[in-house]
Design a protein around this motif. Structure first.
Motif, PDB file in Angstrom:
ATOM      1  N   GLN A   1      -9.547  -6.011   9.251  1.00 49.03           N
ATOM      2  CA  GLN A   1      -9.244  -6.195   7.828  1.00 49.03           C
ATOM      3  C   GLN A   1     -10.516  -6.390   7.015  1.00 49.03           C
ATOM      4  O   GLN A   1     -10.625  -5.879   5.892  1.00 49.03           O
TER       5      GLN A   1
ATOM      6  N   ALA B   1     -12.619   0.750   2.260  1.00 51.22           N
ATOM      7  CA  ALA B   1     -11.660   1.253   1.276  1.00 51.22           C
ATOM      8  C   ALA B   1     -12.330   1.557  -0.056  1.00 51.22           C
ATOM      9  O   ALA B   1     -11.966   2.524  -0.737  1.00 51.22           O
TER      10      ALA B   1
ATOM     11  N   TYR C   1      -4.549   2.619  14.969  1.00 52.78           N
ATOM     12  CA  TYR C   1      -3.391   2.031  14.287  1.00 52.78           C
ATOM     13  C   TYR C   1      -3.800   0.872  13.391  1.00 52.78           C
ATOM     14  O   TYR C   1      -3.384   0.781  12.225  1.00 52.78           O
TER      15      TYR C   1
ATOM     16  N   GLU D   1      -5.767   2.255  10.415  1.00 51.94           N
ATOM     17  CA  GLU D   1      -4.894   3.020   9.524  1.00 51.94           C
ATOM     18  C   GLU D   1      -4.046   2.087   8.660  1.00 51.94           C
ATOM     19  O   GLU D   1      -3.936   2.279   7.438  1.00 51.94           O
ATOM     20  N   GLN D   2      -3.461   1.084   9.279  1.00 52.23           N
ATOM     21  CA  GLN D   2      -2.598   0.185   8.522  1.00 52.23           C
ATOM     22  C   GLN D   2      -3.385  -0.617   7.493  1.00 52.23           C
ATOM     23  O   GLN D   2      -2.961  -0.771   6.337  1.00 52.23           O
ATOM     24  N   ALA D   3      -4.558  -1.142   7.912  1.00 54.05           N
ATOM     25  CA  ALA D   3      -5.360  -1.947   6.999  1.00 54.05           C
ATOM     26  C   ALA D   3      -5.846  -1.121   5.808  1.00 54.05           C
ATOM     27  O   ALA D   3      -5.820  -1.582   4.658  1.00 54.05           O
TER      28      ALA D   3
ATOM     29  N   ALA E   1      -4.512   1.775   4.665  1.00 59.47           N
ATOM     30  CA  ALA E   1      -3.376   2.221   3.863  1.00 59.47           C
ATOM     31  C   ALA E   1      -2.887   1.109   2.934  1.00 59.47           C
ATOM     32  O   ALA E   1      -2.424   1.383   1.819  1.00 59.47           O
ATOM     33  N   ASN E   2      -3.012  -0.140   3.371  1.00 60.69           N
ATOM     34  CA  ASN E   2      -2.601  -1.260   2.533  1.00 60.69           C
ATOM     35  C   ASN E   2      -3.535  -1.476   1.352  1.00 60.69           C
ATOM     36  O   ASN E   2      -3.153  -2.108   0.355  1.00 60.69           O
ATOM     37  N   LEU E   3      -4.762  -0.969   1.442  1.00 56.85           N
ATOM     38  CA  LEU E   3      -5.754  -1.192   0.394  1.00 56.85           C
ATOM     39  C   LEU E   3      -5.914   0.000  -0.555  1.00 56.85           C
ATOM     40  O   LEU E   3      -6.316  -0.179  -1.707  1.00 56.85           O
TER      41      LEU E   3
ATOM     42  N   PRO F   1      -1.138   4.197  -3.061  1.00 57.66           N
ATOM     43  CA  PRO F   1      -0.016   4.675  -2.232  1.00 57.66           C
ATOM     44  C   PRO F   1      -0.034   6.185  -1.981  1.00 57.66           C
ATOM     45  O   PRO F   1       0.441   6.641  -0.945  1.00 57.66           O
TER      46      PRO F   1
END
Length: 305
Positions: free
Chosen positions: A29, A36, A85, A88-90, A92-94, A97
Motif C-alpha cells: 500500500q 499511483a 494481486y 493490482e488491488q492497491a 486500482a483503489n487509488l 475507476p
C-alpha cells in the motif's frame, strides 16, 4: 511518457522484517501510493521483485515432506500471482475507476545452456547470520552468499531472452491499462528437448534484466529501477562511498558492481539505454517523481548531461 518501472522485492518486504501477509500488505500500500501518482499521468508497465517471497515459499514447501518440493518456476508463478494481486488491488483503489489495472502471469524464455546455471548468484529467501546460513546450506545443498550484513540462499539467474506475452502487454497499454507483468523476473521457461513448446526451469530470473528487456521491446521512454537505496554508489560500504548522479553506459561498464544486487540493475539500465537511446533512472521509490524528472538518483543516458 511510456514507462517501465521495476519495483524491488525488498520494497514489498523490508530487510529483516517478518514475512507476514500483513507486513507485505502494508508495504504494498505504501508503494502503491507512490506509484499511483506517476501512473495517473503516464502509460506504465510495473514489474516487481520476488526474492524474499519465493524463498519463503520454497522453505514452506520443503517443510511439508509428504510430497516433493515444488520447483522454482511453480513457486515463482505463485509469488507472481500473490504480489500481482496485492499490487493490482492497491493501485486500482487509488486510480480513477475508469483506469484498468491488469496483473499478468508472464512466462520468460531462457537458454538451458546459460552459464548462470553453473554459478548461482540470485539471492532469495530470508537473510541469515553466517553460521546459520552455513548450517542450512550443508543440510539442504544450498549455495549461499553474502547480502549486505547477512547471508542468503543463491539460485541460478539465467538471462531473459524473450517474453512470449509481450504482444498482450503492448495491446493492454494501447488500451489504457496499467499493466503489472513479469513479477519476480517472470516464470522461467525454456525450449523442450524435442523442440516443441516450452517447459519450466529451476531458476529465478532477475527482474531488472527482464524489465530492461521489456522496456527495450516496448520502446519505452524511460526505465525506472526503484530500489532501497537512493542511487548507484561507488565504493559501497566504505568511508569513500559516493553516489553517481548523471552518467553513461560507457562509464558504468568500466566499473564493478555486486553480481546479486546492484550489478544486474546497472547492466539492465545500460543495455536499455544503448538499445533505445532512452533514459534510465536508478534510485529510491520514495523519490520516483524526482527520478522521472531527472533530479534524483542515478540518471543514465547515452550522452552525459
Amino acid at each position: 511518457m511510456k514507462l517501465v518501472v521495476a519495483l524491488g522485492g525488498n520494497a514489498l518486504l523490508r530487510r529483516n522484517q517478518a514475512p507476514s501477509a500483513s507486513n507485505q500488505l502494508v508495504n504494498v500500500q505504501l508503494a502503491a501510493a507512490q506509484l499511483a501518482r506517476v501512473a495517473a499521468a503516464h502509460s506504465m508497465v510495473l514489474t516487481h521483485g520476488n526474492g524474499p517471497q519465493v524463498g519463503l515459499l520454497a522453505l514452506q514447501a520443503a517443510a511439508y515432506t509428504a510430497v516433493e518440493s515444488y520447483p522454482l518456476d511453480v513457486l515463482g508463478a505463485e509469488s507472481e500471482g500473490m504480489l500481482g494481486y496485492l499490487l493490482e488491488q492497491a493501485l486500482a483503489n487509488l486510480l480513477p475507476p475508469g483506469r484498468p489495472v491488469v496483473s499478468l502471469l508472464s512466462r520468460v524464455e531462457v537458454d538451458l545452456q546459460d552459464p548462470a546455471f553453473l554459478r548461482p548468484t540470485k539471492p532469495i529467501g530470508p537473510v541469515y547470520p553466517k553460521a546459520e546460513a552455513e548450517t542450512l546450506a550443508a543440510a539442504r545443498g544450498w549455495t549461499i552468499g553474502q547480502d549486505g550484513a547477512g547471508w542468503r540462499r543463491l539460485v541460478p539467474s539465467p538471462r531473459p531472452l524473450r517474453v512470449p506475452g509481450l504482444p498482450a502487454i503492448a495491446w493492454l497499454l494501447e488500451h489504457g491499462a496499467l499493466v503489472i507483468a513479469a513479477g519476480g523476473g517472470g516464470i522461467p521457461v525454456a525450449a523442450r528437448p524435442d523442440g516443441h513448446g516450452l517447459q519450466g526451469v529451476e531458476a529465478v530470473i532477475d527482474k531488472d534484466r527482464c524489465s530492461g528487456l521489456i522496456a527495450t521491446e516496448l520502446k519505452a521512454d524511460c526505465l525506472v529501477i526503484a530500489t532501497d537505496v537512493d542511487a548507484v554508489y561507488l565504493d559501497w560500504g566504505l568511508p569513500s562511498q559516493r553516489a553517481l548522479g548523471s552518467t553513461t553506459p560507457q562509464a558504468l561498464e568500466a566499473l564493478a558492481f555486486a553480481a546479486g544486487t546492484m550489478g544486474p540493475k546497472v547492466e539492465a539500465a545500460c543495455r536499455y539505454v544503448q538499445a533505445t537511446g532512452g533514459r534510465a533512472a536508478i534510485g529510491a521509490l520514495g523519490q520516483i517523481e524526482a527520478l522521472l524528472a531527472g533530479t534524483a538518483g542515478t540518471q543514465i543516458t547515452r550522452d552525459k548531461t
